[in-house]
Structure formats: C-alpha cells, structure tokens
Design a protein around this motif. Structure first.
Motif, PDB file in Angstrom:
ATOM      1  N   ARG A 130       0.798  -1.217   0.033  1.00  0.00           N
ATOM      2  CA  ARG A 130       0.045  -0.162  -0.022  1.00  0.00           C
ATOM      3  C   ARG A 130       0.807   1.368  -0.016  1.00  0.00           C
ATOM      4  O   ARG A 130       1.876   1.213   0.617  1.00  0.00           O
ATOM      5  CB  ARG A 130      -0.990   0.019   1.139  1.00  0.00           C
ATOM      6  CG  ARG A 130      -1.841  -1.112   1.136  1.00  0.00           C
ATOM      7  CD  ARG A 130      -2.824  -1.012   2.416  1.00  0.00           C
ATOM      8  NE  ARG A 130      -3.904  -0.046   2.112  1.00  0.00           N
ATOM      9  CZ  ARG A 130      -4.838   0.346   2.972  1.00  0.00           C
ATOM     10  NH1 ARG A 130      -5.132  -0.512   3.835  1.00  0.00           N
ATOM     11  NH2 ARG A 130      -5.701   1.280   2.676  1.00  0.00           N
ATOM     12  N   TYR A 162      -4.874   9.066   2.480  1.00  0.00           N
ATOM     13  CA  TYR A 162      -6.161   8.770   1.623  1.00  0.00           C
ATOM     14  C   TYR A 162      -6.321   7.328   1.646  1.00  0.00           C
ATOM     15  O   TYR A 162      -5.730   6.772   0.672  1.00  0.00           O
ATOM     16  CB  TYR A 162      -6.351   9.657   0.307  1.00  0.00           C
ATOM     17  CG  TYR A 162      -7.615   9.444  -0.259  1.00  0.00           C
ATOM     18  CD1 TYR A 162      -8.589  10.102   0.406  1.00  0.00           C
ATOM     19  CD2 TYR A 162      -7.843   8.777  -1.440  1.00  0.00           C
ATOM     20  CE1 TYR A 162      -9.865  10.057  -0.401  1.00  0.00           C
ATOM     21  CE2 TYR A 162      -8.877   8.675  -1.954  1.00  0.00           C
ATOM     22  CZ  TYR A 162      -9.921   9.317  -1.556  1.00  0.00           C
ATOM     23  OH  TYR A 162     -11.483   9.021  -2.244  1.00  0.00           O
ATOM     24  N   GLY A 163      -7.381   6.623   2.040  1.00  0.00           N
ATOM     25  CA  GLY A 163      -7.356   5.148   2.208  1.00  0.00           C
ATOM     26  C   GLY A 163      -7.861   4.611   1.001  1.00  0.00           C
ATOM     27  O   GLY A 163      -7.591   3.128   0.713  1.00  0.00           O
ATOM     28  N   TYR A 164      -8.289   5.363  -0.026  1.00  0.00           N
ATOM     29  CA  TYR A 164      -8.990   4.943  -1.307  1.00  0.00           C
ATOM     30  C   TYR A 164      -7.720   4.877  -2.548  1.00  0.00           C
ATOM     31  O   TYR A 164      -7.941   4.350  -3.529  1.00  0.00           O
ATOM     32  CB  TYR A 164     -10.222   5.301  -1.714  1.00  0.00           C
ATOM     33  CG  TYR A 164     -11.210   5.139  -0.697  1.00  0.00           C
ATOM     34  CD1 TYR A 164     -11.755   3.994  -0.624  1.00  0.00           C
ATOM     35  CD2 TYR A 164     -11.914   6.236   0.037  1.00  0.00           C
ATOM     36  CE1 TYR A 164     -12.591   3.986   0.763  1.00  0.00           C
ATOM     37  CE2 TYR A 164     -12.596   6.171   0.962  1.00  0.00           C
ATOM     38  CZ  TYR A 164     -13.148   4.963   1.251  1.00  0.00           C
ATOM     39  OH  TYR A 164     -14.097   4.873   2.242  1.00  0.00           O
ATOM     40  N   ASP A 166      -5.284   3.218  -2.979  1.00  0.00           N
ATOM     41  CA  ASP A 166      -4.737   1.958  -3.547  1.00  0.00           C
ATOM     42  C   ASP A 166      -5.927   1.356  -4.503  1.00  0.00           C
ATOM     43  O   ASP A 166      -5.281   0.516  -5.227  1.00  0.00           O
ATOM     44  CB  ASP A 166      -4.421   1.115  -2.310  1.00  0.00           C
ATOM     45  CG  ASP A 166      -3.421   1.799  -1.345  1.00  0.00           C
ATOM     46  OD1 ASP A 166      -2.124   1.785  -1.806  1.00  0.00           O
ATOM     47  OD2 ASP A 166      -3.945   2.124  -0.271  1.00  0.00           O
ATOM     48  N   SER A 167      -6.989   1.507  -4.280  1.00  0.00           N
ATOM     49  CA  SER A 167      -7.884   0.764  -5.250  1.00  0.00           C
ATOM     50  C   SER A 167      -7.861   1.377  -6.605  1.00  0.00           C
ATOM     51  O   SER A 167      -8.141   0.663  -7.547  1.00  0.00           O
ATOM     52  CB  SER A 167      -9.567   1.117  -4.641  1.00  0.00           C
ATOM     53  OG  SER A 167      -9.892   2.622  -4.942  1.00  0.00           O
ATOM     54  N   ASP A 188     -15.930  -2.029  -6.291  1.00  0.00           N
ATOM     55  CA  ASP A 188     -15.607  -2.409  -4.832  1.00  0.00           C
ATOM     56  C   ASP A 188     -16.088  -3.614  -4.541  1.00  0.00           C
ATOM     57  O   ASP A 188     -16.791  -4.416  -5.185  1.00  0.00           O
ATOM     58  CB  ASP A 188     -16.361  -1.272  -4.354  1.00  0.00           C
ATOM     59  CG  ASP A 188     -15.736   0.110  -4.250  1.00  0.00           C
ATOM     60  OD1 ASP A 188     -14.618   0.264  -4.784  1.00  0.00           O
ATOM     61  OD2 ASP A 188     -16.587   1.035  -4.335  1.00  0.00           O
ATOM     62  N   SER A 242     -17.257   4.866  -9.547  1.00  0.00           N
ATOM     63  CA  SER A 242     -16.025   4.298  -9.578  1.00  0.00           C
ATOM     64  C   SER A 242     -16.006   2.839 -10.118  1.00  0.00           C
ATOM     65  O   SER A 242     -15.134   2.207 -10.100  1.00  0.00           O
ATOM     66  CB  SER A 242     -15.026   4.471  -8.113  1.00  0.00           C
ATOM     67  OG  SER A 242     -16.138   3.488  -7.143  1.00  0.00           O
ATOM     68  N   SER A 255      -7.180   5.055 -15.391  1.00  0.00           N
ATOM     69  CA  SER A 255      -6.546   5.139 -14.005  1.00  0.00           C
ATOM     70  C   SER A 255      -5.341   5.959 -14.073  1.00  0.00           C
ATOM     71  O   SER A 255      -5.205   6.740 -12.932  1.00  0.00           O
ATOM     72  CB  SER A 255      -6.282   3.760 -13.595  1.00  0.00           C
ATOM     73  OG  SER A 255      -5.142   3.330 -14.375  1.00  0.00           O
ATOM     74  N   VAL A 291     -14.335  11.676  -0.836  1.00  0.00           N
ATOM     75  CA  VAL A 291     -14.862  11.384  -2.269  1.00  0.00           C
ATOM     76  C   VAL A 291     -13.583  11.885  -3.223  1.00  0.00           C
ATOM     77  O   VAL A 291     -14.006  12.105  -4.527  1.00  0.00           O
ATOM     78  CB  VAL A 291     -16.127  11.669  -2.827  1.00  0.00           C
ATOM     79  CG1 VAL A 291     -17.099  10.774  -1.970  1.00  0.00           C
ATOM     80  CG2 VAL A 291     -16.499  13.136  -2.609  1.00  0.00           C
ATOM     81  N   LEU A 293     -11.465  10.299  -4.792  1.00  0.00           N
ATOM     82  CA  LEU A 293     -11.217   9.400  -6.111  1.00  0.00           C
ATOM     83  C   LEU A 293     -12.386   9.847  -6.925  1.00  0.00           C
ATOM     84  O   LEU A 293     -12.069   9.730  -8.075  1.00  0.00           O
ATOM     85  CB  LEU A 293     -11.493   7.934  -5.264  1.00  0.00           C
ATOM     86  CG  LEU A 293     -11.509   6.893  -6.568  1.00  0.00           C
ATOM     87  CD1 LEU A 293      -9.979   6.617  -7.188  1.00  0.00           C
ATOM     88  CD2 LEU A 293     -11.627   5.346  -5.777  1.00  0.00           C
TER      89      LEU A 293
END
Length: 400
Positions: A130, A162-164, A166-167, A188, A242, A255, A291, A293
């Motif tokens: 990560r 920012y936790g998202y 990696d997605s 998700d 997303s 991406s 939000v 992302l």
C-alpha cells in the motif's frame, strides 16, 4: 505467452441487441451531425469466447471490515457463473498485501496471470504494498507490477493518508495482469454480480461507468473550473462512479489520468484540515475529501471523452444499483448487472449485516426472492454460513 484478445465485430451481433437504450452517442463519426440512442450492452453469439476479469483491492490490515464483503462478492461471482456460457471465463483478480490463509482456503492462485482462454475461472492474487507502507525507494512486490517511482513518491507524500488511493493505483501499476482479457470490471467489494452479468458485455473498445452520488451544482462548477486550471478538456458529464466495465486498455488509461487528477486536487483544492480529515463530513455533499477518488475520476473521464473521443458512457441504470429495492422484476427487466451497497439502514444494509442484525433470517427462504434486496441478502447470508472451503467447493462444482 499471453494470449491475444479476440474482438467480435459489431456487425455480427446487431440482431442480438437488447432493447435498453439509455445513452446518447454519435451515429456518424465523420459528420458528427446525427445524435441517436445506442444500446450500451449486448449478448454476443453463442459461439463467442469471452474472457473477463473482476479487479479488486483487498486491504489485509482491515480484514475484519472487508472479509465479509469479499465473501459475499465471491459468492455472487459463483452464482453469476452458473448462468454463463460454457465458453466464457470470468476471473477475480485481487491485489492484496499478503497471500493469506483466506485466499489459500478459497483456492486463489498466487502470482499467476491467465495464459489460456480455456483454463477454468480462477481467483488470482497479486502482492501489493500500500502507498502508506512504501518507502522512498519502494521496489516492485510482484513480477507483474510496473512502478513509476516519481509518481509513487508523490503519492506517498500527498496521498498516503487517503485510504482509497490503492484501489485505483493497483489498476495503474498492474495493467499486465488484465490487459489480456476482453473486458474488465473495476469494482468495490461491497457489491454483488447479478445473473444478467453472466450474459451481457459492453461493446468492444468502450467502457461503461456506474453511478456516483457526489454531484451537486457547486462541485460540478468547481470541477469544471479545475479542469480549466489543469488545461484539461471537459465534456460536462456528472455523477460518474468508480465502477468501470469494459475495455481493459481504456480502463488502464482512465486510472492513469485519475491519479494525475487526484494529485492535483490534493495539493491545490483541499486545505490541511480537510486532508487530515478534521472536518469530517461537515462540507458534504458540496466538497468532501472522502470522495477525492470520485472527483479524480470525474476530471479524468471528462477529459478523455472530450480530448480523445473514446466511448466512455454513463451506465447509471446498469451498474452500482442499490440493494434495497423490493421490486421482484427490477433486476431482470432493467438488466441490472451489478448491485452496490449504498449507505442506509433499509435491508440490505451492509452495516446491519456486519453488526449481526440479520442472523435470524433463513437464506433458504429467499431463493425465490428476485428483488435486489432479497438477492443481496441471500448472497451475504449464504456466504457467511459457508466455510471458506465450502465456498471453494461451490466454485469447483462449476464445470466448463
């Protein structure tokens, strides 16, 4: 050797088109003068060979929160494949910190890309470190990963909180794990695949985008201004989610631009208290760091559509559908492909499920319930009642 994707010409499938027509597109690219309704998805001929990948990021360090979601997504994957053509193959691809016992018990293979179109459907795991756990000299964790060191360092500097991130970064860095498929679904885990997903695909060289519930007049105008500041084009598309389904090369391209946009936004459009999550949801829905992302994807998709004229279409009635509808005909008649757990308390609620509030419900009594709510409830309850080995045996029982 990686196999090549086969492209089914549109002229061969015109008679198979569904009646669903919900997007505007240009019929004559030369003159660009006639706008007509075109369908977004179709059923290819029975003899068509189709390969698809479902792209997921799994945070091992948050397993208590995300394992229930991965289990029910895995269960809906199995249920979907029961209705798939014997010539289709749909893999789950998971990017995770570790190849844990969970993945091993579920039969997921490790560091193995698809090389054979006839190989049975697989859950495939690839190791990923990560952003928050990287160093300034971060090296590849997988032979299939390609890292832009400068960008990796910038993400660590600006986006590690920012936790998202990696997605979306997994899609950018691991394109060699999915470019061989005909179609990919970036999604998700708090989602469910429906029976319709087993039969319908987007047109070749197109991407369908699900619904994102972030757009207001204020942030739409602000994002349009930001696009001008970045010297990016803008197509005036709003409410972009997303969840992306379609061409793997275009999704990889999306991406790349999304991360570029996120880096610009975090440095130029959010204050330190916002970046440090000190405001909570105080500014929602007008402007909310949580939000980021979606804002990044919004800018990326608008720019790509306007600047490159690629076929990226809003499929707000096919993807990211809610899981609270009690309409028994909704999924089938409206060709819902993909259900997504939105925030709320009505069943099915992922929060109530994780809190154990549905334990008294017998999933066998929901088999004939074809509503979104009933289907999601059954998939989640069945996945919870099964051991990981039983889920794996369900997968192995699918013969193709």
């Amino acid at each position: 050797m990686v196999f090549y994707r086969s492209i089914t010409p549109i002229k061969n499938v015109v008679t198979q088109l569904p009646t669903l027509k919900i997007e505007k597109s240009t019929a004559n690219e030369k003159s660009k003068t006639i706008a007509v309704d075109l369908p977004l998805i179709y059923q290819p001929p029975l003899e068509s060979i189709v390969s698809r990948a479902l792209l997921l990021f799994y945070p091992n360090d948050q397993q208590s929160a995300f394992l229930p979601e991965f289990r029910w997504f895995y269960r809906s994957w199995i249920e979907m494949m029961k209705n798939e053509s014997t010539l289709w193959r749909t893999d789950i691809i998971v990017y995770a910190n570790e190849y844990t016992s969970v993945f091993k018990q579920l039969g997921c293979v490790y560091e193995r890309i698809r090389l054979d179109r006839k190989e049975n459907a697989q859950c495939r795991v690839f190791p990923y470190i990560r952003i928050k756990d990287r160093s300034s000299k971060h090296k590849m964790s997988s032979q299939y990963q390609i890292i832009d060191q400068q960008r990796s360092q910038r993400m660590y500097q600006y986006l590690r909180g920012y936790g998202y991130i990696d997605s979306i970064n997994t899609v950018f860095e691991f394109n060699s794990t999915f470019l061989m498929y005909d179609h990919v679904l970036r999604t998700d885990m708090d989602c469910f695949l429906t029976e319709n997903f087993a039969r319908y695909i987007p047109y070749n060289n197109s991407v369908l985008v699900g619904h994102g519930g972030y757009s207001t007049e204020f942030n739409s105008n602000r994002l349009k201004r930001i696009a001008r500041d970045m010297d990016w084009k803008y197509a005036d598309k709003n409410g972009l989610g997303s969840t992306w389904y379609g061409s793997p090369s275009i999704i990889y391209h999306m991406s790349d631009y999304t991360i570029q946009a996120m880096l610009h936004l975090v440095r130029n459009e959010f204050t330190t208290p916002e970046r440090e999550h000190k405001l909570g949801v105080m500014l929602w829905p007008e402007w909310h760091f949580g939000v980021l992302l979606l804002y990044g994807g919004h800018l990326a998709i608008n720019h790509i559509i306007a600047n490159e004229n690629l076929r990226i279409l809003l499929a707000s009635k096919l993807l990211d559908q809610g899981v609270t509808s009690k309409d028994q005909t909704d999924i089938k008649k409206n060709l819902r492909l993909h259900l997504h757990c939105w925030h709320g308390d009505d069943p099915f609620s992922k929060f109530h499920f994780k809190a154990g509030r549905y334990k008294a419900i017998d999933p066998s009594k929901l088999i004939s319930d074809t509503s979104a709510s009933g289907y999601a409830m059954r998939m989640a309850l069945e996945s919870n009642a099964m051991t990981l080995d039983e889920l794996r045996q369900n997968l192995l029982s699918i013969k193709k």
